[in-house]
Design a protein around this motif. Structure first.
Motif, PDB file in Angstrom:
ATOM      1  N   PRO A 257       0.822  -1.217   0.000  1.00 56.17           N
ATOM      2  CA  PRO A 257       0.000   0.000   0.000  1.00 56.17           C
ATOM      3  C   PRO A 257       0.851   1.260   0.000  1.00 56.17           C
ATOM      4  O   PRO A 257       1.928   1.318   0.589  1.00 56.17           O
ATOM      5  CB  PRO A 257      -0.797  -0.125   1.301  1.00 56.17           C
ATOM      6  N   SER A 258       0.371   2.266  -0.674  1.00 60.60           N
ATOM      7  CA  SER A 258       0.950   3.612  -0.615  1.00 60.60           C
ATOM      8  C   SER A 258      -0.195   4.595  -0.803  1.00 60.60           C
ATOM      9  O   SER A 258      -1.234   4.255  -1.384  1.00 60.60           O
ATOM     10  CB  SER A 258       2.018   3.814  -1.696  1.00 60.60           C
ATOM     11  N   TRP A 259       0.000   5.802  -0.319  1.00 57.52           N
ATOM     12  CA  TRP A 259      -1.073   6.784  -0.432  1.00 57.52           C
ATOM     13  C   TRP A 259      -1.414   7.079  -1.883  1.00 57.52           C
ATOM     14  O   TRP A 259      -2.578   7.223  -2.244  1.00 57.52           O
ATOM     15  CB  TRP A 259      -0.677   8.060   0.299  1.00 57.52           C
ATOM     16  N   GLY A 260      -0.404   7.160  -2.717  1.00 57.87           N
ATOM     17  CA  GLY A 260      -0.655   7.415  -4.125  1.00 57.87           C
ATOM     18  C   GLY A 260      -1.446   6.299  -4.769  1.00 57.87           C
ATOM     19  O   GLY A 260      -2.381   6.546  -5.553  1.00 57.87           O
ATOM     20  N   ALA A 261      -1.105   5.042  -4.456  1.00 56.07           N
ATOM     21  CA  ALA A 261      -1.830   3.909  -5.015  1.00 56.07           C
ATOM     22  C   ALA A 261      -3.265   3.881  -4.516  1.00 56.07           C
ATOM     23  O   ALA A 261      -4.190   3.540  -5.270  1.00 56.07           O
ATOM     24  CB  ALA A 261      -1.113   2.609  -4.646  1.00 56.07           C
ATOM     25  N   MET A 262      -3.494   4.250  -3.253  1.00 53.61           N
ATOM     26  CA  MET A 262      -4.854   4.273  -2.720  1.00 53.61           C
ATOM     27  C   MET A 262      -5.701   5.316  -3.435  1.00 53.61           C
ATOM     28  O   MET A 262      -6.878   5.080  -3.737  1.00 53.61           O
ATOM     29  CB  MET A 262      -4.803   4.565  -1.216  1.00 53.61           C
ATOM     30  N   ILE A 263      -5.116   6.460  -3.727  1.00 53.96           N
ATOM     31  CA  ILE A 263      -5.854   7.494  -4.457  1.00 53.96           C
ATOM     32  C   ILE A 263      -6.185   7.016  -5.862  1.00 53.96           C
ATOM     33  O   ILE A 263      -7.297   7.199  -6.364  1.00 53.96           O
ATOM     34  CB  ILE A 263      -5.036   8.793  -4.498  1.00 53.96           C
ATOM     35  N   GLU A 264      -5.224   6.373  -6.496  1.00 53.89           N
ATOM     36  CA  GLU A 264      -5.433   5.901  -7.866  1.00 53.89           C
ATOM     37  C   GLU A 264      -6.477   4.794  -7.916  1.00 53.89           C
ATOM     38  O   GLU A 264      -7.309   4.750  -8.845  1.00 53.89           O
ATOM     39  CB  GLU A 264      -4.092   5.402  -8.425  1.00 53.89           C
ATOM     40  N   GLU A 265      -6.483   3.909  -6.929  1.00 57.70           N
ATOM     41  CA  GLU A 265      -7.420   2.785  -6.933  1.00 57.70           C
ATOM     42  C   GLU A 265      -8.865   3.225  -6.724  1.00 57.70           C
ATOM     43  O   GLU A 265      -9.790   2.542  -7.157  1.00 57.70           O
ATOM     44  CB  GLU A 265      -7.023   1.773  -5.850  1.00 57.70           C
ATOM     45  N   GLY A 266      -9.057   4.358  -6.067  1.00 53.83           N
ATOM     46  CA  GLY A 266     -10.416   4.796  -5.788  1.00 53.83           C
ATOM     47  C   GLY A 266     -10.980   5.804  -6.765  1.00 53.83           C
ATOM     48  O   GLY A 266     -12.124   6.256  -6.602  1.00 53.83           O
ATOM     49  N   ARG A 267     -10.245   6.148  -7.816  1.00 48.68           N
ATOM     50  CA  ARG A 267     -10.716   7.197  -8.723  1.00 48.68           C
ATOM     51  C   ARG A 267     -11.947   6.779  -9.508  1.00 48.68           C
ATOM     52  O   ARG A 267     -12.738   7.625  -9.927  1.00 48.68           O
ATOM     53  CB  ARG A 267      -9.604   7.607  -9.681  1.00 48.68           C
ATOM     54  N   GLU A 268     -12.146   5.470  -9.706  1.00 47.01           N
ATOM     55  CA  GLU A 268     -13.321   5.020 -10.444  1.00 47.01           C
ATOM     56  C   GLU A 268     -14.580   5.024  -9.590  1.00 47.01           C
ATOM     57  O   GLU A 268     -15.681   4.819 -10.113  1.00 47.01           O
ATOM     58  CB  GLU A 268     -13.084   3.610 -10.988  1.00 47.01           C
ATOM     59  N   LEU A 269     -14.429   5.248  -8.277  1.00 49.02           N
ATOM     60  CA  LEU A 269     -15.580   5.241  -7.374  1.00 49.02           C
ATOM     61  C   LEU A 269     -15.878   6.620  -6.805  1.00 49.02           C
ATOM     62  O   LEU A 269     -16.576   6.727  -5.791  1.00 49.02           O
ATOM     63  CB  LEU A 269     -15.332   4.260  -6.215  1.00 49.02           C
ATOM     64  N   LEU A 270     -15.376   7.657  -7.438  1.00 49.52           N
ATOM     65  CA  LEU A 270     -15.552   8.999  -6.894  1.00 49.52           C
ATOM     66  C   LEU A 270     -17.021   9.389  -6.778  1.00 49.52           C
ATOM     67  O   LEU A 270     -17.418  10.110  -5.849  1.00 49.52           O
ATOM     68  CB  LEU A 270     -14.807  10.017  -7.765  1.00 49.52           C
ATOM     69  N   ASP A 271     -17.843   8.947  -7.702  1.00 48.42           N
ATOM     70  CA  ASP A 271     -19.253   9.312  -7.656  1.00 48.42           C
ATOM     71  C   ASP A 271     -20.051   8.446  -6.690  1.00 48.42           C
ATOM     72  O   ASP A 271     -21.090   8.874  -6.184  1.00 48.42           O
ATOM     73  CB  ASP A 271     -19.867   9.214  -9.058  1.00 48.42           C
ATOM     74  N   GLN A 272     -19.573   7.237  -6.387  1.00 49.59           N
ATOM     75  CA  GLN A 272     -20.303   6.323  -5.509  1.00 49.59           C
ATOM     76  C   GLN A 272     -19.738   6.281  -4.090  1.00 49.59           C
ATOM     77  O   GLN A 272     -20.496   6.257  -3.120  1.00 49.59           O
ATOM     78  CB  GLN A 272     -20.281   4.906  -6.104  1.00 49.59           C
ATOM     79  N   ALA A 273     -18.426   6.236  -3.977  1.00 48.90           N
ATOM     80  CA  ALA A 273     -17.769   6.149  -2.659  1.00 48.90           C
ATOM     81  C   ALA A 273     -16.556   7.078  -2.656  1.00 48.90           C
ATOM     82  O   ALA A 273     -15.414   6.611  -2.747  1.00 48.90           O
ATOM     83  CB  ALA A 273     -17.378   4.712  -2.352  1.00 48.90           C
TER      84      ALA A 273
END
Length: 309
Positions: A257-273
């Motif tokens: 895990p890294s903060w950058g990877a966490m941000i990248e992994e969640g970009r597809e869920l910005l509208d839902q989560a």
């Protein structure tokens, strides 16, 4: 009358100097609050394995992209049975605990943010001091080498390292440290140029002191503080750089895990989560802001012009 006037001027000058020194000693909340946040991040990263929470790669298939406060059953670190657990910060897109990944990911961000500038300070600082003190051919060679590194596309270098050596934390630290050498060398060279003609350096030369003695005892101690101030700003830049590289697949490989990877992994869920992306982004923002504020405060300690503001 003249003596009284002179004494008054001297007294006023001493009072002003004392006031400046007092202002320098008062770091204020603008220093201690960011320092407290940095201390909390470091403490969390160091003690992450001791917390009663799931391992960062453990998946809860039922609670995917769960909101903060969701209660589920998951295997905690060091256990083999399922336990009831409250996801204080929710879960990511595949059901991993965000809090666990956040504190473990702080290790990657801090290692990159601290070790890469350290490489730049040691190598670049040494080259900059030598260039500023000896001038002439030494300065020409160092400046030319730094200009070549700055002219070389950083992204191409990172792509080459990833392709030939493979993506890893060590390779990323070395690559970013190499790219930070020119900036550190310029800061060290500029400060050395201003010190080389000062009275205490000229006096040491007149007394027959060797170049090594002058560099170690007179130049380097006065260059260290400006370099440390610059390092605080460089730490913030490199933490953001790791986050940017995650979007290009050039950061540490999963499942680390890294903060950058966490941000990248969640970009597809910005509208839902949106919390999947916003929580690590907030942690990165606060950390970067804290390093910038600490750097500004430290700069005020060594710059008399800013201490009067």
């Amino acid at each position: 009358m003249a003596r009284t006037t002179i004494d008054g001027v001297v007294a006023a000058g001493d009072a002003e100097g004392l006031a400046v020194r007092r202002r320098r000693r008062r770091l204020g909340a603008g220093f201690w609050l960011p320092a407290a946040w940095i201390g909390l991040v470091v403490l969390g990263a160091v003690t992450a394995d001791l917390w009663p929470m799931p391992a960062p790669e453990t998946i809860d298939f039922i609670n995917r992209a769960a909101m903060p406060g969701t209660v589920g059953e998951i295997e905690l670190a060091g256990q083999t049975d399922l336990s009831e657990y409250r996801f204080l910060l929710g879960t990511d897109n595949i059901g991993r605990d965000i809090l666990s990944r956040l504190v473990h990911g702080a290790r990657v961000s801090l290692l990159i943010g601290l070790l890469s500038p350290l490489i730049g300070l040691l190598v670049g600082g040494a080259l900059g001091v030598l260039a500023g003190y000896y001038r002439g051919r030494v300065e020409g060679v160092v400046v030319a080498a730094m200009d070549i590194i700055l002219a070389f596309p950083a992204l191409v270098l990172l792509l080459g390292i990833t392709f030939y050596l493979g993506p890893s934390l060590t390779n990323l630290i070395l690559a970013l440290g190499f790219l930070s050498v020119p900036a550190s060398a310029r800061v060290a060279r500029a400060n050395t140029l201003s010190l080389a003609g000062r009275e205490f350096v000229l006096a040491a030369k007149a007394m027959g002191a060797s170049d090594l003695y002058i560099l170690v005892r007179e130049i380097v101690p006065n260059v260290v503080m400006p370099l440390l101030v610059f390092a605080m700003l460089l730490v913030a830049v490199l933490i953001v750089a790791e986050g940017t590289l995650s979007f290009l697949g050039l950061s540490v490989p999963p499942p680390t895990p890294s903060w950058g990877a966490m941000i990248e992994e969640g970009r597809e869920l910005l509208d839902q989560a949106p919390h999947v992306t916003m929580i690590p982004a907030a942690a990165m923002c606060l950390t970067v802001l804290s390093f910038n504020l600490i750097g500004d405060r430290l700069r005020g300690l060594i710059d008399p012009r800013e201490s009067r503001l």
